[in-house]
Scaffold this motif. Structure first.
Motif, PDB file in Angstrom:
ATOM      1  N   ASP A   4      11.103 -15.184 -10.384  1.00 54.92           N
ATOM      2  CA  ASP A   4      10.181 -14.084 -10.602  1.00 54.92           C
ATOM      3  C   ASP A   4      10.362 -12.973  -9.575  1.00 54.92           C
ATOM      4  OD1 ASP A   4       9.053 -15.392 -12.743  1.00 54.92           O
ATOM      5  OD2 ASP A   4       7.510 -16.356 -11.531  1.00 54.92           O
ATOM      6  N   TYR A   5      11.160 -13.199  -8.534  1.00 51.08           N
ATOM      7  CA  TYR A   5      11.326 -12.192  -7.503  1.00 51.08           C
ATOM      8  C   TYR A   5      11.921 -10.910  -8.062  1.00 51.08           C
ATOM      9  CZ  TYR A   5      10.460 -15.896  -4.122  1.00 51.08           C
ATOM     10  OH  TYR A   5       9.912 -16.905  -3.418  1.00 51.08           O
ATOM     11  N   ALA A   6      12.757 -11.012  -9.059  1.00 49.52           N
ATOM     12  CA  ALA A   6      13.407  -9.828  -9.613  1.00 49.52           C
ATOM     13  C   ALA A   6      12.390  -8.819 -10.124  1.00 49.52           C
ATOM     14  CB  ALA A   6      14.366 -10.234 -10.727  1.00 49.52           C
ATOM     15  N   GLU A   7      11.292  -9.300 -10.689  1.00 47.53           N
ATOM     16  CA  GLU A   7      10.294  -8.370 -11.218  1.00 47.53           C
ATOM     17  C   GLU A   7       9.604  -7.589 -10.105  1.00 47.53           C
ATOM     18  OE1 GLU A   7       6.038 -10.123 -12.299  1.00 47.53           O
ATOM     19  OE2 GLU A   7       7.628 -11.471 -12.979  1.00 47.53           O
ATOM     20  N   PHE A   8       9.579  -8.129  -8.897  1.00 47.37           N
ATOM     21  CA  PHE A   8       8.982  -7.421  -7.772  1.00 47.37           C
ATOM     22  C   PHE A   8      10.003  -6.529  -7.067  1.00 47.37           C
ATOM     23  CE2 PHE A   8       6.395 -11.308  -8.078  1.00 47.37           C
ATOM     24  CZ  PHE A   8       5.188 -10.701  -8.391  1.00 47.37           C
ATOM     25  N   LEU A   9      11.256  -6.937  -7.079  1.00 44.23           N
ATOM     26  CA  LEU A   9      12.286  -6.178  -6.384  1.00 44.23           C
ATOM     27  C   LEU A   9      12.711  -4.951  -7.183  1.00 44.23           C
ATOM     28  CD1 LEU A   9      14.064  -5.997  -3.930  1.00 44.23           C
ATOM     29  CD2 LEU A   9      15.740  -7.429  -5.092  1.00 44.23           C
ATOM     30  N   THR A  10      12.742  -5.045  -8.492  1.00 41.94           N
ATOM     31  CA  THR A  10      13.201  -3.941  -9.329  1.00 41.94           C
ATOM     32  C   THR A  10      12.429  -2.648  -9.079  1.00 41.94           C
ATOM     33  OG1 THR A  10      13.986  -5.495 -10.998  1.00 41.94           O
ATOM     34  CG2 THR A  10      13.634  -3.229 -11.722  1.00 41.94           C
ATOM     35  N   PRO A  11      11.092  -2.669  -9.049  1.00 46.57           N
ATOM     36  CA  PRO A  11      10.383  -1.406  -8.772  1.00 46.57           C
ATOM     37  C   PRO A  11      10.702  -0.843  -7.386  1.00 46.57           C
ATOM     38  CG  PRO A  11       8.864  -3.037  -9.650  1.00 46.57           C
ATOM     39  CD  PRO A  11      10.153  -3.735  -9.402  1.00 46.57           C
ATOM     40  N   LEU A  12      10.944  -1.708  -6.407  1.00 42.51           N
ATOM     41  CA  LEU A  12      11.307  -1.230  -5.073  1.00 42.51           C
ATOM     42  C   LEU A  12      12.658  -0.535  -5.109  1.00 42.51           C
ATOM     43  CD1 LEU A  12      10.259  -4.254  -2.821  1.00 42.51           C
ATOM     44  CD2 LEU A  12       8.970  -2.180  -3.329  1.00 42.51           C
ATOM     45  N   GLN A  65      13.641   1.698   3.883  1.00 37.83           N
ATOM     46  CA  GLN A  65      12.667   2.055   2.857  1.00 37.83           C
ATOM     47  C   GLN A  65      12.121   0.802   2.167  1.00 37.83           C
ATOM     48  OE1 GLN A  65      14.042   5.139   0.207  1.00 37.83           O
ATOM     49  NE2 GLN A  65      12.373   4.808  -1.251  1.00 37.83           N
ATOM     50  N   ILE A  66      12.983  -0.128   1.846  1.00 38.00           N
ATOM     51  CA  ILE A  66      12.533  -1.363   1.192  1.00 38.00           C
ATOM     52  C   ILE A  66      11.708  -2.206   2.156  1.00 38.00           C
ATOM     53  CG2 ILE A  66      13.319  -3.558   0.214  1.00 38.00           C
ATOM     54  CD1 ILE A  66      15.410  -1.999  -1.298  1.00 38.00           C
ATOM     55  N   ARG A  67      12.097  -2.229   3.426  1.00 38.22           N
ATOM     56  CA  ARG A  67      11.334  -2.977   4.426  1.00 38.22           C
ATOM     57  C   ARG A  67       9.902  -2.448   4.508  1.00 38.22           C
ATOM     58  NH1 ARG A  67      14.304  -1.953   8.856  1.00 38.22           N
ATOM     59  NH2 ARG A  67      15.823  -3.492   8.224  1.00 38.22           N
ATOM     60  N   ILE A  68       9.749  -1.134   4.474  1.00 35.87           N
ATOM     61  CA  ILE A  68       8.416  -0.526   4.516  1.00 35.87           C
ATOM     62  C   ILE A  68       7.628  -0.912   3.268  1.00 35.87           C
ATOM     63  CG2 ILE A  68       7.188   1.685   4.391  1.00 35.87           C
ATOM     64  CD1 ILE A  68       9.484   2.805   6.221  1.00 35.87           C
ATOM     65  N   GLU A  69       8.266  -0.818   2.111  1.00 29.74           N
ATOM     66  CA  GLU A  69       7.610  -1.189   0.861  1.00 29.74           C
ATOM     67  C   GLU A  69       7.221  -2.674   0.860  1.00 29.74           C
ATOM     68  OE1 GLU A  69       6.781   0.713  -1.813  1.00 29.74           O
ATOM     69  OE2 GLU A  69       7.596   2.551  -0.941  1.00 29.74           O
ATOM     70  N   LEU A  70       8.130  -3.530   1.347  1.00 24.33           N
ATOM     71  CA  LEU A  70       7.839  -4.966   1.403  1.00 24.33           C
ATOM     72  C   LEU A  70       6.674  -5.259   2.335  1.00 24.33           C
ATOM     73  CD1 LEU A  70      11.323  -6.733   1.455  1.00 24.33           C
ATOM     74  CD2 LEU A  70       9.543  -6.965  -0.275  1.00 24.33           C
ATOM     75  N   ALA A  71       6.613  -4.551   3.439  1.00 22.23           N
ATOM     76  CA  ALA A  71       5.501  -4.759   4.373  1.00 22.23           C
ATOM     77  C   ALA A  71       4.184  -4.441   3.690  1.00 22.23           C
ATOM     78  CB  ALA A  71       5.680  -3.894   5.610  1.00 22.23           C
TER      79      ALA A  71
END
Length: 182
Positions: free
Chosen positions: A99-107, A153-159
């Motif tokens: 299910d991680y792909a569904e969260f990573l795709t928008p990032l 940018q992804i690190r900020i979004e993940l945080a």
């Protein structure tokens, strides 16, 4: 639970389920084992003072709380977010079908097109900076800068999403565990 025999029975009935639960949430075998050990140690030490209605609910909640505590303590550690990103972007059967792909795709979609392309070439196609620079006809420094910017940018979004993701993952996993056990 007053006797060692009762404790041993609880341990043998639940340790593996709890380990799987913890491992699914953390992706770290040693951390999962340590958390399970802490939960059972705490249970044994507090056995006289706690009144447990449902041992299963108690144990799963305790594991979840230990994991949340760990992530809260690691919140400002950038290496944890880097490791999370690495896990999310690895192209393995374990993560590709998750299910991680569904969260990573928008990032990834929030990244500028060229930056996203460079990141995916590096992480999914395992191309190094030289190979990417040659294929895209860019300087090595440009590739390095774009890759660094993408990860930042992804690190900020993940945080910003880390607590939401953890809640969603743990909630859906706990629901699946409950359905399996019932």
């Amino acid at each position: 639970m007053k006797t060692t025999q009762e404790f041993e029975k609880i341990y043998s009935n639940y340790w593996e389920k709890l380990y799987v639960f913890a491992y699914k949430m953390t992706g770290d075998s040693n951390l999962s084992k340590n958390i399970i050990q802490d939960v059972f140690t705490n249970l044994w030490e507090r056995r006289a003072e706690i009144n447990i209605i449902s041992i299963e609910n108690f144990l799963f909640r305790a594991v979840k709380n230990h994991i949340l505590k760990f992530y809260r303590q690691q919140k400002h550690n950038p290496s944890v977010l880097d490791e999370t990103l690495e896990k999310l972007t690895e192209e393995t059967s374990e993560y590709a079908s998750s299910d991680y792909a569904e969260f990573l795709t928008p990032l990834l979609e929030k990244l500028p097109e060229k930056r996203r392309e460079i990141l995916l070439m590096n992480k999914l196609q395992e191309m190094n900076i030289d190979q990417i620079a040659e294929e895209l006809q860019l300087s090595k420094q440009t590739v390095k800068n774009q890759l660094s910017s993408a990860l930042r940018q992804i690190r900020i979004e993940l945080a910003q999403l880390s607590w939401l993701l953890l809640g969603l993952i743990s909630g859906s996993f706990l629901l699946n565990v409950c359905l399996i056990l019932s």
